[in-house]
Design an enzyme around this catalytic site. Sequence first.
Site, PDB file in Angstrom:
ATOM      1  N   HIS A   3      36.816  45.507  28.187  1.00  8.84           N
ATOM      2  CA  HIS A   3      38.126  45.429  29.392  1.00  8.84           C
ATOM      3  C   HIS A   3      38.903  46.836  29.012  1.00  8.84           C
ATOM      4  CE1 HIS A   3      42.073  44.013  30.550  1.00  8.84           C
ATOM      5  NE2 HIS A   3      41.552  42.776  30.734  1.00  8.84           N
ATOM      6  N   GLU A  23      36.493  47.262  34.424  1.00 11.56           N
ATOM      7  CA  GLU A  23      35.773  46.311  33.067  1.00 11.56           C
ATOM      8  C   GLU A  23      34.273  46.086  33.319  1.00 11.56           C
ATOM      9  OE1 GLU A  23      38.581  42.935  32.829  1.00 11.56           O
ATOM     10  OE2 GLU A  23      40.175  44.150  33.649  1.00 11.56           O
TER      11      GLU A  23
HETATM   12  O1  TA6 Z   1      40.636  41.464  33.463  1.00  7.55           O
HETATM   13  C1  TA6 Z   1      41.906  40.857  34.056  1.00  7.55           C
HETATM   14  C2  TA6 Z   1      42.513  39.674  33.227  1.00  7.55           C
HETATM   15  O2  TA6 Z   1      41.774  38.694  33.307  1.00  7.55           O
HETATM   16  C3  TA6 Z   1      43.889  39.394  34.144  1.00  7.55           C
HETATM   17  O3  TA6 Z   1      43.765  38.257  34.841  1.00  7.55           O
HETATM   18  C4  TA6 Z   1      44.934  39.564  33.085  1.00  7.55           C
HETATM   19  O4  TA6 Z   1      45.096  38.468  32.508  1.00  7.55           O
HETATM   20  C5  TA6 Z   1      44.394  40.736  31.990  1.00  7.55           C
HETATM   21  O5  TA6 Z   1      43.093  40.323  31.947  1.00  7.55           O
HETATM   22  C6  TA6 Z   1      45.017  40.788  30.630  1.00  7.55           C
HETATM   23  O6  TA6 Z   1      44.613  39.689  29.984  1.00  7.55           O
HETATM   24  P1  TA6 Z   1      45.536  39.467  28.748  1.00  7.55           P
HETATM   25  O7  TA6 Z   1      44.937  38.335  27.905  1.00  7.55           O
HETATM   26  O8  TA6 Z   1      44.858  40.662  27.657  1.00  7.55           O
HETATM   27  O9  TA6 Z   1      46.884  39.617  28.686  1.00  7.55           O
END
Ligand code: TA6
Length: 303
Positions: free
Chosen positions: A172, A275
Amino acid sequence: MGTKETIVELNAEFGIASVARVVEGKGGLPKVEVTCTAATGEMYLLGGEVTSWKPRGREETLFVSAASKWEGGKAIRGGVPVCFPWFGNKADDPKAPAHGFVRAKAWRLDSIERKGDAVTVSMSITSDEGTKKWWPAEFRLVQRTTFGAELVMELEMTNSGSAPQRFEEALHTYFRVGDITKARVRGLDGIRYIDKTDGFREKRQQGDVVIGKETDNVYLDTAHAVEIEDPAMGRRIRVSKENSLATVVWNPWIEKAKAMSDMGDEEWRQFVCVETCNVAKHAVGLEAGAQHRMRAAITISKF
Ligand code: TA6
């Protein structure tokens, strides 16, 4: 053994003089610090998380929030969180941690190796009684990162159990940009995606991805490289990948950033997440004893 002793022990076992050492990072958390010819970088044992990569002569590539919590049991906000064994919310358990449990756990440092003018750091996490409460599988997950003229991350999952397993995974990655409103992501034109900000509707990308509002797109059936154009910092970041069929592009924009306790109100301007992942219909099925390795390679060039 306290953290300080652990750090001294780890440094004695794995440190490479003037190239890589284990030191106390933010919040007193142990991290590997790399200073090799081709690049500098860092990787925390918390979450097996890469939090910095600076190729020689270039600026920092990754974004880490100034408001990140640096506490065991909490994910670092920024860098390259590892999402596993599910992505987003767990379908059958709303109480389960978002993006799986490995990014908030302490990983094991397995090796630090010098390879020419680069350094490879391997960390791993293995299933135990604690993880089985969330996911009743036997596994070993390795994050093998090479800090060099390019940043190469390999996420290697071994199904060490006796039954097939199915999992989602994501690197991510938070990429630093000078100004998100001027940046764009190229290479996804015509690709179908799920728009998580619009009722998870399926859409098709028209042209480059430009960010002018909260953006949370899961691109499907896409195995190829993308490029982040960042005119404000005069650079182009190329993200190529292997064994990954999905790419997520995310920026929380103004309101979501304000609502996040571990992100500064204005920090949405300074990053875009691109990602490398296998999520949704691209979840990975792995037979007992089998191994799957997803790879991301990042390079920077002048824009
Ligand atoms: O990758 C995008 C995502 O799934 C968004 O929906 C947002 O929730 C982001 O990840 C960050 O997630 P987190 O749990 O690290 O706040």
